[in-house]
Enzyme design. Structure first.
Site, PDB file in Angstrom:
ATOM      1  N   ASP A  16       1.038  -0.988  -0.206  1.00 12.63           N
ATOM      2  CA  ASP A  16      -0.166  -0.308   0.176  1.00 12.63           C
ATOM      3  C   ASP A  16       1.019   1.244   0.263  1.00 12.63           C
ATOM      4  O   ASP A  16       0.490   2.414   0.162  1.00 12.63           O
ATOM      5  CB  ASP A  16      -1.480   0.007   0.860  1.00 12.63           C
ATOM      6  CG  ASP A  16      -1.491  -1.115   0.971  1.00 12.63           C
ATOM      7  OD1 ASP A  16      -2.481  -1.767  -0.077  1.00 12.63           O
ATOM      8  OD2 ASP A  16      -1.979  -1.675   2.410  1.00 12.63           O
ATOM      9  N   HIS A  44      -5.353  -1.167  -5.946  1.00  9.28           N
ATOM     10  CA  HIS A  44      -4.142  -0.496  -6.260  1.00  9.28           C
ATOM     11  C   HIS A  44      -5.708   1.125  -6.615  1.00  9.28           C
ATOM     12  O   HIS A  44      -6.644   0.366  -7.405  1.00  9.28           O
ATOM     13  CB  HIS A  44      -3.953  -1.219  -7.561  1.00  9.28           C
ATOM     14  CG  HIS A  44      -2.744  -2.083  -7.374  1.00  9.28           C
ATOM     15  ND1 HIS A  44      -2.125  -2.645  -9.167  1.00  9.28           N
ATOM     16  CD2 HIS A  44      -2.373  -2.706  -6.822  1.00  9.28           C
ATOM     17  CE1 HIS A  44      -1.687  -3.558  -8.684  1.00  9.28           C
ATOM     18  NE2 HIS A  44      -1.856  -3.708  -6.508  1.00  9.28           N
TER      19      HIS A  44
END
Ligand code: IMP
Length: 467
Positions: A16, A44
């Protein structure tokens, strides 16, 4: 014609870090955006000019209409979720027909694998997408005459046989799965329905991407998960089930290593980790991990925290645990797909140096720099960065796994002058941030090419001296 090349974008921390937005902002320089590992476990996000997309399996070059998107054989396919992603894109006018290709050798995630993963999710903190059991079955290949690895190409060409095999594989594991409620018939039915829609995306053969490179294509690989989550070299067992190091891009991306040009690393100025596992710079340490992972991350949700806490007030209180909650809320650090609260930590340069070195990173992007001034309102009144671990852990190079293990000892923190957010722009950096970036570059031995100063594609401060 001259050969092409590939670059690999890799996450340097615990996932992340904002790899997708970096790939998206670099995509103009490439012809193909490809993936080599992971599957529906990846979340994403790309954002540009009011469009915000949360993707999992589809490579994040989608907003660039002239780019080919490719999923390599190192990835796993969750077919229903993939079809849902395609439908969601089509609903906003993005049609991928003719520019999205999937290796026929990708393994397809099967129902028994998801069920087995769900049974284990609380213990390891997985995303519950069946990654571990699916990669394990791929390696196991077959068991007592049952084919365990069902690949996309074969599923398309021998649909009835392979769907029957999926059912058989479920029944083979039925004893271990009886505690779980799972609708097998509807899962198989949905899988069959997706095949018609996905048929047009199968690549003609396994050498597709290699051939494009030989014809001169410029390829960027978008790594999923990150270095510290690598199945072999990460914080085992609290890792994902695939290889996340950039060296795996050639293998899972179906190309020869001969074409690799450079490695682009992505890190985040305020770190996060989701799921269980060691995280040396975590604000609030083990208490934060237990809090975030309560009921497998489903207890202290975004909604619950927003009802319970005022983050601005929490920010000013004494205590790292409280600071971690405040930063999570103010930075919106919750799983893109799972919604789980992410554990929050200070930028850890010991860990970053290890990752830069282990991957031979050529250039670095540091996201979320715009959020660093939040620390100025906290007990630190400046930006804290970890620059040394407690002595027992300080021996870089002696054993990676031990180095990043759990510790109760306090690490050394260096403080950097905070800065005024209004002084941060695409063209100029405030002094405090400049000093921090200089320190990172020297400490890690790598140049910073860009700094994220907001979530939008355009919100990157490019450092012109690095190219
Ligand atoms: P799995 O990949 O679902 O097996 O989960 C294994 C570990 O990797 C868990 O700690 C997950 O939280 C973590 N993980 C998997 N995918 C991601 C991601 O995209 N970002 C951050 N962590 C991830």
């Amino acid at each position: 014609m001259a050969n092409g090349f590939y670059d690999v974008v890799v996450g340097l921390q615990y996932g992340d870090e904002g790899k997708a937005r970096i790939v998206d902002s670099l995509a103009d320089q490439y012809d193909i955006v490809a993936r080599f590992n992971g599957g529906a476990n990846a979340g994403h996000t790309v954002q540009s000019k009011g469009v915000k997309l949360a993707l999992a399996q589809i490579p994040c070059g989608v907003l660039h209409g002239d780019k080919i998107l490719y999923i390599g054989s190192g990835c796993l396919l969750s077919l229903k979720k993939l079809k849902d992603e395609l439908d969601a894109l089509s609903a906003i006018g993005i049609d991928l027909e003719g520019r999205f290709l999937i290796s026929p050798f990708c393994s397809v995630v099967q129902p028994h694998q998801i069920a087995l993963d769900l049974l284990d999710a609380a213990h390891l903190g997985t995303t519950g997408n069946g990654m571990g059991p699916a990669y394990a079955d791929r390696a196991r290949r077959a068991y007592q005459g049952c084919l365990l690895n069902i690949r996309f190409g074969e599923l398309l060409s021998k649909q009835d046989k392979m769907l029957a095999q999926m059912r058989a594989n479920w029944h083979q594991h039925a004893n271990s799965l009886e505690t779980l409620e799972f609708d097998l018939p509807s899962y198989i039915e949905q899988t069959a329905e997706t095949l018609e829609a996905l048929n047009k995306y199968v690549a003609p053969h396994g050498l597709y991407l290699q051939e494009q490179l030989q014809k001169g294509a410029r390829v960027v690989f978008e790594g999923a998960q990150s270095v510290m989550l690598d199945v072999a070299r990460g914080t085992v067992p609290y890792v994902t089930a695939s290889h996340t190091f950039p060296s795996y891009a050639c293998c899972g991306g179906d190309v020869s290593p001969k074409f690799c040009r450079k490695i682009i690393g992505v890190a985040k100025a305020i770190m996060s980790r989701v799921g269980h596992g060691p995280f040396p710079s975590e604000l609030g340490g083990r208490r934060s991990e237990e809090y975030c992972m309560l009921d497998a991350g489903k207890f202290n949700t975004r909604e619950k925290e927003s009802l319970q806490y005022n983050p601005r007030e929490l920010l000013q209180r004494e205590g790292d645990f409280e600071l971690g909650i405040a930063l999570r809320m103010l930075c919106g650090e919750y799983g893109t797909k799972t919604g789980r609260p992410r554990r929050i930590g200070m930028l850890d340069l010991v860990q970053l140096r290890y990752a830069v070195n282990a991957c031979s990173v050529d250039q670095l992007f540091l996201n979320r720099c715009d959020l660093l001034p939040l620390f100025s309102k906290s007990q630190y009144e400046a930006v804290p960065v970890v620059t040394a671990y407690s002595s027992a852990q300080n021996s870089i190079g002696t054993g990676e796994a031990e180095l990043f293990s759990y510790t109760d000892a306090t690490n050394s923190v260096e403080l950097f002058e905070s800065f005024d957010i209004n002084e941060l722009s695409k063209h100029s950096l405030p002094e405090g941030l400049q000093a921090l970036v200089n320190r990172i570059e020297v400490f890690c031995g790598c140049s910073a090419r860009g700094l994220g100063i907001g979530p939008d594609r355009e919100e990157i401060h490019w450092r012109s001296s690095v190219c």
